[in-house]
Scaffold this motif. Structure first.
Motif, PDB file in Angstrom:
ATOM      1  N   CYS A 327     -12.070  -6.018   5.211  1.00 55.11           N
ATOM      2  CA  CYS A 327     -11.783  -5.906   7.190  1.00 55.11           C
ATOM      3  C   CYS A 327     -12.989  -6.729   8.371  1.00 55.11           C
ATOM      4  CB  CYS A 327     -12.154  -4.226   7.784  1.00 55.11           C
ATOM      5  SG  CYS A 327     -10.345  -3.374   7.381  1.00 55.11           S
ATOM      6  N   ASN A 328     -14.469  -6.302   7.698  1.00 58.19           N
ATOM      7  CA  ASN A 328     -15.536  -5.770   8.535  1.00 58.19           C
ATOM      8  C   ASN A 328     -15.864  -7.954   8.443  1.00 58.19           C
ATOM      9  OD1 ASN A 328     -16.599  -3.679   9.009  1.00 58.19           O
ATOM     10  ND2 ASN A 328     -18.008  -3.979   6.971  1.00 58.19           N
ATOM     11  N   ASN A 331     -11.210  -9.185   9.209  1.00 52.56           N
ATOM     12  CA  ASN A 331     -10.709  -8.177  11.126  1.00 52.56           C
ATOM     13  C   ASN A 331      -9.640  -8.547  10.498  1.00 52.56           C
ATOM     14  OD1 ASN A 331     -10.975  -8.036  14.045  1.00 52.56           O
ATOM     15  ND2 ASN A 331     -10.367  -6.355  13.298  1.00 52.56           N
ATOM     16  N   SER A 333      -4.883  -7.572  10.360  1.00 53.15           N
ATOM     17  CA  SER A 333      -4.212  -6.602  11.194  1.00 53.15           C
ATOM     18  C   SER A 333      -3.538  -5.693  10.925  1.00 53.15           C
ATOM     19  CB  SER A 333      -3.157  -6.834  11.812  1.00 53.15           C
ATOM     20  OG  SER A 333      -2.404  -7.947  11.303  1.00 53.15           O
ATOM     21  N   SER A 363     -14.468  -0.662  14.997  1.00 48.42           N
ATOM     22  CA  SER A 363     -13.733  -1.825  15.910  1.00 48.42           C
ATOM     23  C   SER A 363     -12.270  -2.152  15.403  1.00 48.42           C
ATOM     24  CB  SER A 363     -13.745  -2.638  17.109  1.00 48.42           C
ATOM     25  OG  SER A 363     -14.488  -3.351  16.042  1.00 48.42           O
ATOM     26  N   ALA A 364     -12.734  -2.556  13.929  1.00 46.68           N
ATOM     27  CA  ALA A 364     -12.232  -3.511  12.681  1.00 46.68           C
ATOM     28  C   ALA A 364     -10.618  -2.465  12.059  1.00 46.68           C
ATOM     29  CB  ALA A 364     -12.708  -4.224  11.667  1.00 46.68           C
ATOM     30  N   GLN A 367      -7.742  -1.403  14.215  1.00 51.28           N
ATOM     31  CA  GLN A 367      -7.092  -2.162  14.103  1.00 51.28           C
ATOM     32  C   GLN A 367      -6.441  -2.270  13.289  1.00 51.28           C
ATOM     33  OE1 GLN A 367      -9.040  -5.667  15.836  1.00 51.28           O
ATOM     34  NE2 GLN A 367      -9.075  -5.075  18.138  1.00 51.28           N
TER      35      GLN A 367
END
Length: 410
Positions: A327-328, A331, A333, A363-364, A367
């Motif tokens: 994710c970092n 990112n 979905s 934030s990641a 989402q």
């Protein structure tokens, strides 16, 4: 002689000519339909950027040539026409070699699976034995379905190990140790006489879920497969990302504990050493018997066995740490969990989400959706079909169905 050469020059397609432009538009429409399975003409126009009139003319030409089929449908409450590649346009085959199995599927260019079969495969079998079994199974399915062998236009092949993108050879793998250094694409192509496209099982799982399963409708996802090893298939902007050496997605070798168990890669404390079956099952075999499998662990966990539930939860938390790193960095979905572990449902998915929430950038993490695979053990073989659909050339398909296509002013 000069007159003959002049005649040839006049008949050749030149860049920017009406003929070459029309040919390019034909290929754009075929490619859009091939990747989606079926689209309405309005959807084709949106995805290709062509005008509705141009799409209508091209679809009519492709239909008359037998390349596509058009059927009535509805979209948004309005009548529409659905366009798909003709079932007679060609046949594709998927072959998946796993740790203990061989699967083969046959499909057409309209994304319809026509036949599918699997059988056990001894992991210690030589590559020659494995490919011999695959050849037999492919020929049996072709004969059973009554398909003319000449209709087969390509084969997708999945193997549980990294493929060198330059040489096409299988890298070092402890799952199929007797296969290291062979070129599986050349081997199978020589037996079947058609082009063979090769990828590792995690990438094919990602393709399968993207086209047929839990990844439909997204452009960025990671497919995580936990079995004898741990790998990830990465989809970025709708395409598999392999990296320059073909090893992208080796999430199993993220370091979680530098003082942890020694991994087969030579490092200590890799994610794989906390999650793969070869490391997890010994934790439970003293209390649950020597014949315990991951499928059985998942079944017992779903039935309430406390030891199995604890181990499944721990595995989920470790996987979540690896997913947080993805994710970092990327990112995505959506993350799709494949393999038998996905059958544990929320027993493993909830701990994955907890770790992502803890370790990923907020934030990641917000989402991201984490879902079980929809295809189960079929993901890789269906991904092999999708690999052929994504890699085959549109010009070859057009030449087989529209050999004398003439320009239409659109």
């Amino acid at each position: 002689m000069l007159e003959n050469m002049a005649g040839v020059g006049e008949s050749m397609e030149t860049p920017g000519s009406q003929t070459s432009l029309h040919r390019a538009n034909l290929e754009r429409v075929v490619r859009a339909v091939r990747m989606a399975g079926s689209l309405t003409q309005a959807e084709i126009a949106r995805s290709t950027g062509l005008s509705a009139a141009t799409v209508s003319n091209i679809v009519r030409e492709l239909k008359e040539g037998g390349t596509v089929e058009v059927t009535p449908t509805s979209a948004g409450g309005r009548r529409a026409r659905s366009v798909s590649l003709s079932g007679d346009a060609g046949i594709v085959i998927g072959v998946d070699f796993g740790h203990t199995h061989l699967r083969v599927a046959i499909g057409n260019l309209a994304h319809q699976v026509l036949a599918e079969e699997s059988e056990p495969l001894d992991v210690d079998a030589s590559s020659a034995q494995g490919f011999g079994r695959a050849e037999q199974l492919v020929n049996r399915l072709i004969e059973t379905t009554g398909i003319a062998p000449g209709k087969v236009i390509g084969v997708g092949l999945g193997v549980p190990g990294p493929i060198d993108v330059e040489s096409g050879t299988l890298g070092s793998t402890s799952i199929l140790p007797g296969w290291t250094g062979i070129n599986p694409g050349q081997e199978l192509a020589g037996r079947l006489g058609v082009p063979v496209y090769v990828d590792n099982d995690a990438n094919l799982g990602a393709l399968g879920e993207l086209v047929w399963g839990a990844g439909r409708g997204v452009r960025d996802l990671a497919y995580i497969k936990v079995a004898s090893g741990v790998g990830a298939g990465l989809v970025i902007d709708g395409h598999i990302y392999r990296g320059p050496g073909g090893t992208a997605g080796e999430i199993g070798h993220i370091t979680l504990d530098e003082s942890g168990p020694v991994c087969r890669c030579g490092n200590r404390g890799c994610l794989e050493t906390f999650t793969a079956a070869r490391y997890v099952l010994p934790l439970l075999r003293p209390s649950h018997g020597p014949d315990l499998t991951m499928d059985r662990v998942v079944q017992l966990a779903r039935e309430g066995d406390p030891g199995c539930r604890r181990v499944i939860g721990d595995v989920g938390r470790y996987i979540g740490s690896g997913v947080a790193n993805l994710c970092n960095l990327l990112n995505p979905s959506r993350v799709v969990l494949g393999g038998s572990l996905a059958e544990a449902g929320e027993l493993v998915l909830a701990p994955i989400r907890d770790s992502v929430s803890r370790y990923a950038i907020p934030s990641a993490a917000r989402q991201l959706s984490v879902l079980p695979g929809a295809l189960g053990g079929r993901a890789e073989v269906l991904g092999a079909l999708a690999l052929v659909l994504s890699e085959m050339g549109d010009s070859t398909l057009l030449e087989s169905t529209l050999p004398t296509a003439s320009p239409v002013f659109t």
